[in-house]
Motif scaffolding. Structure first.
Motif, PDB file in Angstrom:
ATOM      1  N   ARG A 150       6.350   4.496   4.416  1.00 26.35           N
ATOM      2  CA  ARG A 150       5.348   4.726   3.377  1.00 26.35           C
ATOM      3  C   ARG A 150       5.198   6.204   3.098  1.00 26.35           C
ATOM      4  O   ARG A 150       5.308   7.029   3.988  1.00 26.35           O
ATOM      5  CB  ARG A 150       3.983   4.220   3.857  1.00 26.35           C
ATOM      6  CG  ARG A 150       3.728   2.775   3.575  1.00 26.35           C
ATOM      7  CD  ARG A 150       2.331   2.404   3.990  1.00 26.35           C
ATOM      8  NE  ARG A 150       2.151   2.345   5.424  1.00 26.35           N
ATOM      9  CZ  ARG A 150       2.519   1.314   6.188  1.00 26.35           C
ATOM     10  NH1 ARG A 150       3.086   0.267   5.651  1.00 26.35           N
ATOM     11  NH2 ARG A 150       2.313   1.337   7.472  1.00 26.35           N
ATOM     12  N   ARG A 162       2.296  -9.855   7.796  1.00 25.71           N
ATOM     13  CA  ARG A 162       2.021  -8.761   6.854  1.00 25.71           C
ATOM     14  C   ARG A 162       3.023  -7.646   7.111  1.00 25.71           C
ATOM     15  O   ARG A 162       2.899  -6.903   8.079  1.00 25.71           O
ATOM     16  CB  ARG A 162       0.599  -8.234   7.055  1.00 25.71           C
ATOM     17  CG  ARG A 162      -0.488  -9.325   7.054  1.00 25.71           C
ATOM     18  CD  ARG A 162      -1.860  -8.710   7.305  1.00 25.71           C
ATOM     19  NE  ARG A 162      -1.904  -7.901   8.491  1.00 25.71           N
ATOM     20  CZ  ARG A 162      -2.238  -8.342   9.705  1.00 25.71           C
ATOM     21  NH1 ARG A 162      -2.597  -9.595   9.896  1.00 25.71           N
ATOM     22  NH2 ARG A 162      -2.212  -7.518  10.738  1.00 25.71           N
ATOM     23  N   VAL A 163       4.014  -7.554   6.258  1.00 23.46           N
ATOM     24  CA  VAL A 163       5.119  -6.635   6.536  1.00 23.46           C
ATOM     25  C   VAL A 163       5.207  -5.560   5.447  1.00 23.46           C
ATOM     26  O   VAL A 163       5.330  -5.879   4.262  1.00 23.46           O
ATOM     27  CB  VAL A 163       6.452  -7.409   6.652  1.00 23.46           C
ATOM     28  CG1 VAL A 163       7.593  -6.448   6.916  1.00 23.46           C
ATOM     29  CG2 VAL A 163       6.361  -8.449   7.764  1.00 23.46           C
ATOM     30  N   GLY A 164       5.143  -4.308   5.881  1.00 27.83           N
ATOM     31  CA  GLY A 164       5.248  -3.178   4.965  1.00 27.83           C
ATOM     32  C   GLY A 164       6.559  -2.438   5.139  1.00 27.83           C
ATOM     33  O   GLY A 164       7.524  -2.654   4.411  1.00 27.83           O
ATOM     34  N   THR A 165       6.609  -1.575   6.153  1.00 27.30           N
ATOM     35  CA  THR A 165       7.760  -0.671   6.291  1.00 27.30           C
ATOM     36  C   THR A 165       9.085  -1.410   6.483  1.00 27.30           C
ATOM     37  O   THR A 165      10.111  -0.953   5.988  1.00 27.30           O
ATOM     38  CB  THR A 165       7.538   0.311   7.454  1.00 27.30           C
ATOM     39  OG1 THR A 165       7.096  -0.403   8.587  1.00 27.30           O
ATOM     40  CG2 THR A 165       6.498   1.344   7.090  1.00 27.30           C
ATOM     41  N   ILE A 181      -6.193  -6.604   2.949  1.00 22.32           N
ATOM     42  CA  ILE A 181      -5.974  -6.577   4.397  1.00 22.32           C
ATOM     43  C   ILE A 181      -6.624  -5.364   5.054  1.00 22.32           C
ATOM     44  O   ILE A 181      -6.478  -5.165   6.250  1.00 22.32           O
ATOM     45  CB  ILE A 181      -4.461  -6.597   4.724  1.00 22.32           C
ATOM     46  CG1 ILE A 181      -3.752  -5.372   4.125  1.00 22.32           C
ATOM     47  CG2 ILE A 181      -3.820  -7.891   4.209  1.00 22.32           C
ATOM     48  CD1 ILE A 181      -2.308  -5.230   4.601  1.00 22.32           C
ATOM     49  N   LYS A 187       0.833  -1.217   0.000  1.00 22.85           N
ATOM     50  CA  LYS A 187       0.000   0.000   0.000  1.00 22.85           C
ATOM     51  C   LYS A 187       0.863   1.262   0.000  1.00 22.85           C
ATOM     52  O   LYS A 187       1.842   1.345   0.735  1.00 22.85           O
ATOM     53  CB  LYS A 187      -0.934  -0.001   1.211  1.00 22.85           C
ATOM     54  CG  LYS A 187      -0.204   0.054   2.542  1.00 22.85           C
ATOM     55  CD  LYS A 187      -1.166  -0.072   3.723  1.00 22.85           C
ATOM     56  CE  LYS A 187      -0.422   0.137   5.023  1.00 22.85           C
ATOM     57  NZ  LYS A 187      -1.184  -0.297   6.189  1.00 22.85           N
ATOM     58  N   ILE A 244      -5.177  -7.372  14.249  1.00 26.21           N
ATOM     59  CA  ILE A 244      -4.235  -6.259  14.430  1.00 26.21           C
ATOM     60  C   ILE A 244      -4.331  -5.872  15.905  1.00 26.21           C
ATOM     61  O   ILE A 244      -5.295  -5.243  16.315  1.00 26.21           O
ATOM     62  CB  ILE A 244      -4.627  -5.040  13.560  1.00 26.21           C
ATOM     63  CG1 ILE A 244      -4.838  -5.437  12.094  1.00 26.21           C
ATOM     64  CG2 ILE A 244      -3.582  -3.936  13.692  1.00 26.21           C
ATOM     65  CD1 ILE A 244      -5.480  -4.341  11.243  1.00 26.21           C
ATOM     66  N   MET A 284       3.135  -7.617  12.094  1.00 25.01           N
ATOM     67  CA  MET A 284       3.477  -6.579  11.137  1.00 25.01           C
ATOM     68  C   MET A 284       4.953  -6.225  11.374  1.00 25.01           C
ATOM     69  O   MET A 284       5.647  -6.957  12.082  1.00 25.01           O
ATOM     70  CB  MET A 284       2.554  -5.362  11.316  1.00 25.01           C
ATOM     71  CG  MET A 284       1.118  -5.799  11.518  1.00 25.01           C
ATOM     72  SD  MET A 284      -0.218  -4.587  11.340  1.00 25.01           S
ATOM     73  CE  MET A 284       0.483  -3.018  11.667  1.00 25.01           C
ATOM     74  N   SER A 285       5.421  -5.130  10.801  1.00 24.63           N
ATOM     75  CA  SER A 285       6.853  -4.822  10.907  1.00 24.63           C
ATOM     76  C   SER A 285       7.362  -4.851  12.345  1.00 24.63           C
ATOM     77  O   SER A 285       8.456  -5.336  12.617  1.00 24.63           O
ATOM     78  CB  SER A 285       7.149  -3.450  10.290  1.00 24.63           C
ATOM     79  OG  SER A 285       6.991  -3.516   8.899  1.00 24.63           O
TER      80      SER A 285
HETATM   81  C1  PLP Z   1      -0.239  -1.312   6.706  1.00 21.77           C
HETATM   82  C2  PLP Z   1      -0.627  -2.622   7.259  1.00 21.77           C
HETATM   83  C3  PLP Z   1       0.359  -3.584   7.586  1.00 21.77           C
HETATM   84  C4  PLP Z   1       1.848  -3.347   7.445  1.00 21.77           C
HETATM   85  O1  PLP Z   1       2.285  -2.497   8.452  1.00 21.77           O
HETATM   86  P1  PLP Z   1       3.856  -2.240   8.682  1.00 21.77           P
HETATM   87  O2  PLP Z   1       3.909  -1.769  10.082  1.00 21.77           O
HETATM   88  O3  PLP Z   1       4.261  -1.210   7.701  1.00 21.77           O
HETATM   89  O4  PLP Z   1       4.569  -3.515   8.489  1.00 21.77           O
HETATM   90  C5  PLP Z   1      -0.079  -4.818   8.057  1.00 21.77           C
HETATM   91  N1  PLP Z   1      -1.388  -5.091   8.220  1.00 21.77           N
HETATM   92  C6  PLP Z   1      -2.348  -4.189   7.933  1.00 21.77           C
HETATM   93  C7  PLP Z   1      -3.764  -4.570   8.133  1.00 21.77           C
HETATM   94  C8  PLP Z   1      -1.993  -2.933   7.457  1.00 21.77           C
HETATM   95  O5  PLP Z   1      -2.974  -2.045   7.171  1.00 21.77           O
END
Ligand code: PLP
Length: 195
Positions: free
Chosen positions: A192, A183-186, A53, A8, A137, A167-168
């Protein structure tokens, strides 16, 4: 254990760079943003798996079933009905996770823990959805571990094998608690851009 790369708000170059490493499982939290990003890319990519997600409104259910392979955020009967109708109409049935609001936070999406079993049952029996697991979450200001443990116990009690959690900031804890998908973003892409 599967890494869901949360793409995202990331720029195209960043996604292409992750794709080039062979990563094929991606998470997006908005239907429209995901459509813009992935619709064209999909045709050229084998084995891509897209996971929704973020919260889903019923009026986006049709777009969601067309694009996503897994919808991780089923949290109410009305949405189960909309997904079943959309799947029927579009001839495509994504797998589903039930999102549980393990911290019972009023501002957060997800079914309350005490109502989860009934929603799982209804989604399966009444609407014929393929419910394969749970997602959560945890509250940002609490230790994540008890929430992950609660989700794992709920999955066990309901005969579900998929656990999307971590998550991260807490994926290592989540893996220790039995996550099948983090679920890993940053931690993967860097910070972001704000949408
Ligand atoms: C954005 C998001 C993530 C990733 O978050 P990070 O802290 O960047 O890893 C995971 N799960 C959901 C539902 C999110 O909206």
């Amino acid at each position: 254990m599967t890494l869901t790369a949360v793409s995202k708000t990331q720029p195209d170059e960043a996604i292409d760079a992750i794709l080039a490493t062979g990563q094929r499982v991606f998470g997006e939290n908005r239907v429209q943003e995901a459509q813009a990003r992935w619709t064209e890319r999909l045709s050229g990519l084998d084995g891509l798996e897209l996971r929704l997600i973020g919260p889903l409104q019923t009026n986006k259910a049709e777009d969601a079933v067309v694009l996503f392979d897994v919808i991780e955020t089923l949290d109410r009967e009305k949405l189960a009905r909309a997904l079943a109708e959309a799947a029927q109409k579009r001839g495509r049935s994504p797998r589903v996770l039930v999102q549980v609001n393990t911290g019972a936070e009023p501002q957060k999406a997800g079914v309350l823990p005490e109502a989860a079993a009934a929603l799982i049952e209804t989604a399966r029996r009444t609407y014929g959805l393929t419910v394969e697991g749970l997602m959560c979450i945890p509250p940002a200001d609490q230790e994540a571990e008890p929430h992950f443990a609660l989700l794992r116990d709920m999955a066990e009690r309901n005969g579900l094998s998929v656990l999307s959690m971590g998550m991260s900031g807490d994926y290592e804890t989540a893996i220790r608690c039995g996550a099948t998908h983090v679920r890993v973003g940053t931690a993967l892409f860097g910070e972001r851009n704000r949408p």
